[in-house]
Design an enzyme around this catalytic site. Structure first.
Site, short mmCIF file in Angstrom:
data_model
loop_
_atom_site.label_atom_id
_atom_site.label_comp_id
_atom_site.label_asym_id
_atom_site.label_seq_id
_atom_site.Cartn_x
_atom_site.Cartn_y
_atom_site.Cartn_z
N ASP A 23 -21.17 7.70 7.75
CA ASP A 23 -21.91 6.82 6.84
C ASP A 23 -21.28 6.83 5.44
O ASP A 23 -20.44 7.65 5.12
CB ASP A 23 -23.36 7.28 6.70
CG ASP A 23 -24.16 7.06 7.96
OD1 ASP A 23 -23.57 6.67 8.97
OD2 ASP A 23 -25.36 7.32 7.93
N ASP A 24 -21.74 5.90 4.63
CA ASP A 24 -21.39 5.81 3.20
C ASP A 24 -19.96 5.38 2.93
O ASP A 24 -19.43 5.64 1.86
CB ASP A 24 -21.68 7.13 2.47
CG ASP A 24 -23.09 7.58 2.66
OD1 ASP A 24 -23.97 6.72 2.81
OD2 ASP A 24 -23.32 8.79 2.67
N HIS A 141 -29.40 3.60 5.23
CA HIS A 141 -29.12 4.67 4.27
C HIS A 141 -30.40 5.45 4.02
O HIS A 141 -31.44 4.88 3.71
CB HIS A 141 -28.61 4.04 2.98
CG HIS A 141 -28.13 5.01 1.94
ND1 HIS A 141 -27.27 6.05 2.22
CD2 HIS A 141 -28.39 5.09 0.61
CE1 HIS A 141 -27.02 6.72 1.10
NE2 HIS A 141 -27.69 6.16 0.12
#
Length: 316
Positions: A23-24, A141
């Site tokens: 992620d991110d 998120h």
């Protein structure tokens, strides 16, 4: 704080599937480079991008060059929104409310769900601008996509856009987990994690009604940052893939957070946070890329595959 940041691995045998998604992606140049290096090392199978991240354009270019399967990391809990109509999602400075504040406002009914719908669509559109196609996979998120009310909107918008898979973090939690990676009140984080799992169980039905593919299992809430060791990760995966019936098919998503330490530039329009500037991201990256972990996957007859490939195996 980047609770929802994850690397999803899909590990696949003749009967089992696992996805590792980082992620991110787009949070910063250092994060992007770390995720790309993990993919080249065979340590992750896909990533999800923060399209409001300051390095989203850099992430898109590097993903295309590396052939890294990339999805969308819906963000309504950090930084600046992508769309203009997000009044109930933002504070007086125009910044998205942080995670604990969002959960409080959702519980109190102080979120305009039409604004959530608009922001999600804007982020899907921005992803398409960057990558040249719609995402095949979208997650949230800090797991905001499983919040009551929001999960209904989330599932409907994904279905309308032809998006076929998402994340559902329904992990079996160990009550002794320390959540040492979190800089704040770890008991508060433990309570939040338990709520995320409970809400995921409820969201799962909504997601499936909207034709979204979900892995049968999920892990990663308890192996973030300094809570990740080779031993803890191996034990988690052994437990996840344990089956009393060898004919059972097990699909799993592993959530991880690799990347180099963020320097001055990073974040989603409001600067990088402490977790991203600590060495915890690099710790995860080192463990995931360690030859001992890659040997472990082979010994377990686990092959990493991306979300799009997993969906090909799924029965709708």
């Amino acid at each position: 704080m980047e609770l929802g940041d994850t690397s999803a691995y899909r590990l696949c045998t003749s009967t089992d599937y696992k996805s590792v998604n980082a992620d991110d992606f787009g949070y910063g140049i250092e994060r992007n480079d770390g995720i790309i290096n993990c993919f080249k090392a065979g340590a992750i199978s896909s990533t999800t991008m923060l399209v409001n991240g300051v390095a989203a354009e850099d992430a898109a270019k590097k993903a295309k060059l590396a052939g890294l399967p990339t999805g969308l990391h819906l963000n309504i809990s950090e930084g600046k929104p992508v769309g203009p109509s997000a009044k109930t999602l933002t504070d007086s400075d125009g910044n998205l409310y942080e995670l604990f504040k969002i959960r409080e406002r959702v519980a109190e009914g102080r979120f305009n769900l039409n604004e959530v719908r608009d922001e999600l669509q804007k982020q899907i559109d921005r992803f398409e601008e960057l990558m040249g196609c719609k995402p095949q996979h979208v997650d949230g998120h800090q797991h905001v996509h499983v919040l009551p009310g929001i999960c209904d909107i989330f599932a409907h918008v994904l279905s309308q856009n032809g998006i076929r898979s998402t994340r559902c973090p329904y992990e079996d939690l160990n009550p002794d987990t320390k959540y040492a990676w979190f800089e704040g009140d770890t008991k508060k984080m433990a309570t939040l994690m338990a709520e995320v799992v409970q809400q995921s169980e409820q969201a799962k039905l909504i997601f499936r009604r909207n034709g979204l593919w979900l892995p049968s299992k999920f892990c990663g809430l308890q192996t973030m940052g300094i809570d990740m060791t080779k031993e803890s990760l191996k034990n988690t995966l052994k437990q996840t893939f344990r089956s009393d019936n060898k004919d059972d098919i097990v699909s799993c998503e592993l959530m991880v957070h690799p990347g180099y330490r963020t320097k001055e530039e990073g974040g989603c329009g409001t600067g990088p946070d402490e977790f991203s500037q600590s060495d915890q991201r690099e710790l995860e990256m080192d463990i995931l890329c360690d030859s001992d972990m890659l040997d472990f996957y082979r010994e377990m007859e686990i092959e990493l595959v991306s979300f799009p490939k997993c969906v090909q195996f799924a029965n709708f």
